[in-house]
Motif scaffolding. Structure first.
Motif, PDB file in Angstrom:
ATOM      1  N   SER A  70      11.704  -8.133 -28.845  1.00 30.27           N
ATOM      2  CA  SER A  70      12.314  -6.808 -28.675  1.00 30.27           C
ATOM      3  C   SER A  70      12.145  -6.264 -27.255  1.00 30.27           C
ATOM      4  O   SER A  70      12.901  -5.403 -26.817  1.00 30.27           O
ATOM      5  CB  SER A  70      11.727  -5.823 -29.692  1.00 30.27           C
ATOM      6  OG  SER A  70      10.324  -5.742 -29.548  1.00 30.27           O
ATOM      7  N   ASN A  71      11.158  -6.763 -26.523  1.00 33.21           N
ATOM      8  CA  ASN A  71      10.976  -6.298 -25.144  1.00 33.21           C
ATOM      9  C   ASN A  71      11.740  -7.180 -24.151  1.00 33.21           C
ATOM     10  O   ASN A  71      11.524  -7.107 -22.949  1.00 33.21           O
ATOM     11  CB  ASN A  71       9.489  -6.271 -24.776  1.00 33.21           C
ATOM     12  CG  ASN A  71       8.844  -7.645 -24.847  1.00 33.21           C
ATOM     13  OD1 ASN A  71       9.501  -8.632 -25.214  1.00 33.21           O
ATOM     14  ND2 ASN A  71       7.573  -7.720 -24.516  1.00 33.21           N
ATOM     15  N   SER A  72      12.628  -8.033 -24.675  1.00 33.27           N
ATOM     16  CA  SER A  72      13.495  -8.942 -23.918  1.00 33.27           C
ATOM     17  C   SER A  72      12.803 -10.195 -23.412  1.00 33.27           C
ATOM     18  O   SER A  72      13.467 -11.095 -22.903  1.00 33.27           O
ATOM     19  CB  SER A  72      14.195  -8.238 -22.744  1.00 33.27           C
ATOM     20  OG  SER A  72      15.097  -7.272 -23.224  1.00 33.27           O
ATOM     21  N   ARG A  73      11.506 -10.267 -23.540  1.00 35.88           N
ATOM     22  CA  ARG A  73      10.813 -11.502 -23.171  1.00 35.88           C
ATOM     23  C   ARG A  73      11.309 -12.634 -24.058  1.00 35.88           C
ATOM     24  O   ARG A  73      11.700 -12.418 -25.209  1.00 35.88           O
ATOM     25  CB  ARG A  73       9.305 -11.337 -23.319  1.00 35.88           C
ATOM     26  CG  ARG A  73       8.481 -12.476 -22.731  1.00 35.88           C
ATOM     27  CD  ARG A  73       6.978 -12.196 -22.870  1.00 35.88           C
ATOM     28  NE  ARG A  73       6.542 -12.269 -24.251  1.00 35.88           N
ATOM     29  CZ  ARG A  73       6.183 -13.391 -24.854  1.00 35.88           C
ATOM     30  NH1 ARG A  73       6.247 -14.552 -24.227  1.00 35.88           N
ATOM     31  NH2 ARG A  73       5.777 -13.355 -26.118  1.00 35.88           N
ATOM     32  N   SER A  74      11.322 -13.832 -23.495  1.00 33.71           N
ATOM     33  CA  SER A  74      11.870 -14.960 -24.248  1.00 33.71           C
ATOM     34  C   SER A  74      10.927 -16.148 -24.186  1.00 33.71           C
ATOM     35  O   SER A  74      10.159 -16.309 -23.227  1.00 33.71           O
ATOM     36  CB  SER A  74      13.241 -15.347 -23.683  1.00 33.71           C
ATOM     37  OG  SER A  74      13.777 -16.478 -24.342  1.00 33.71           O
TER      38      SER A  74
END
Lengths: 115, 110
Positions: A70-74
């Motif tokens: 959800s924090n865009s980290r992948s």
């Protein structure tokens, strides 16, 4: 503003193992793409994530998978490693407010060596 | 099938202007053209982006003819530090597709 960060920078694994690579995009960027680059080869697109959903995928076997938080980290995972998976794995992020014309910003890459 | 084609390698000399051409015959109406530069063991770095005619920034110019089936990256007065691989990318907005060229290895000689 911090750039795209990738961890770890270098990794050595043996055949059959699995590996997880991490990418933190630039703050405010919602799209993360992953690429594989082998010596002498160009950029081979793996997949792109946007809002925690994979919306585009390259031509790689199912051993290659990813996810976005959800924090865009992948994260990218490769299972049952093969010698041919030795490569530089690059992550790129972009903001997504002009569609695909947004500039992609690349991280420094993770150098994976499979022995 | 969409494809971008560019020369595998080019040589030039310091102080010269270098032009690298990319062919993208199947470019679609809403596609954009972008060029990246990559040094060894680093991620590619954005150089320039355009849709048609000419775009210029502080490091390069991009020429796109009216039919948009090709594009030319122009590097003015190159130096040794411009030795790198240059990638052409067609961005297809309709299906989120990114069509990368194989890269052109540019070697600048003194």
């Amino acid at each position: 503003k911090a750039g795209v960060t990738q961890t770890p920078r270098y990794l050595i694994k043996t055949r059959g193992q699995q590996v997880t690579l991490s990418c933190s995009p630039i703050s405010g960027h919602r799209s993360v793409s992953w690429y594989q680059q082998t010596p002498g080869q160009g950029l081979q697109f793996l997949f792109e994530y946007f809002s925690e959903t994979q919306r585009n995928k390259g031509n790689f076997p199912g051993r290659f998978s990813g996810r976005q938080f959800s924090n865009s980290r992948s994260e990218m995972n490769v299972s049952t490693l093969e010698l041919g998976d030795s490569a530089l794995y690059l992550c790129a992020s972009r903001r997504i407010d002009r569609g695909l014309t947004d500039t992609q910003y690349f991280g420094p890459g993770t150098r994976l060596t499979v022995l | 099938l969409a494809k971008t084609t560019q020369p595998i390698s080019m040589d030039s000399y310091e102080g010269q202007e270098v032009n690298i051409t990319c062919s993208h015959n199947n470019i679609a109406t809403n596609d954009y053209i972008t060029w990246y530069q990559q040094f060894p063991s680093q991620g590619p770095r954005f150089i320039i982006q355009g849709y048609k005619t000419k775009v210029t920034n502080e490091v390069a110019s991009l020429f796109i003819p009216a039919d948009r089936k090709s594009s030319t990256l122009s590097l003015p007065r190159v130096s040794l530090s411009d030795t790198a691989v240059y990638y052409c990318l067609v961005i297809r907005d309709s299906n989120y597709q990114l069509i990368w060229g194989a890269g052109t290895k540019l070697i600048i000689k003194p």
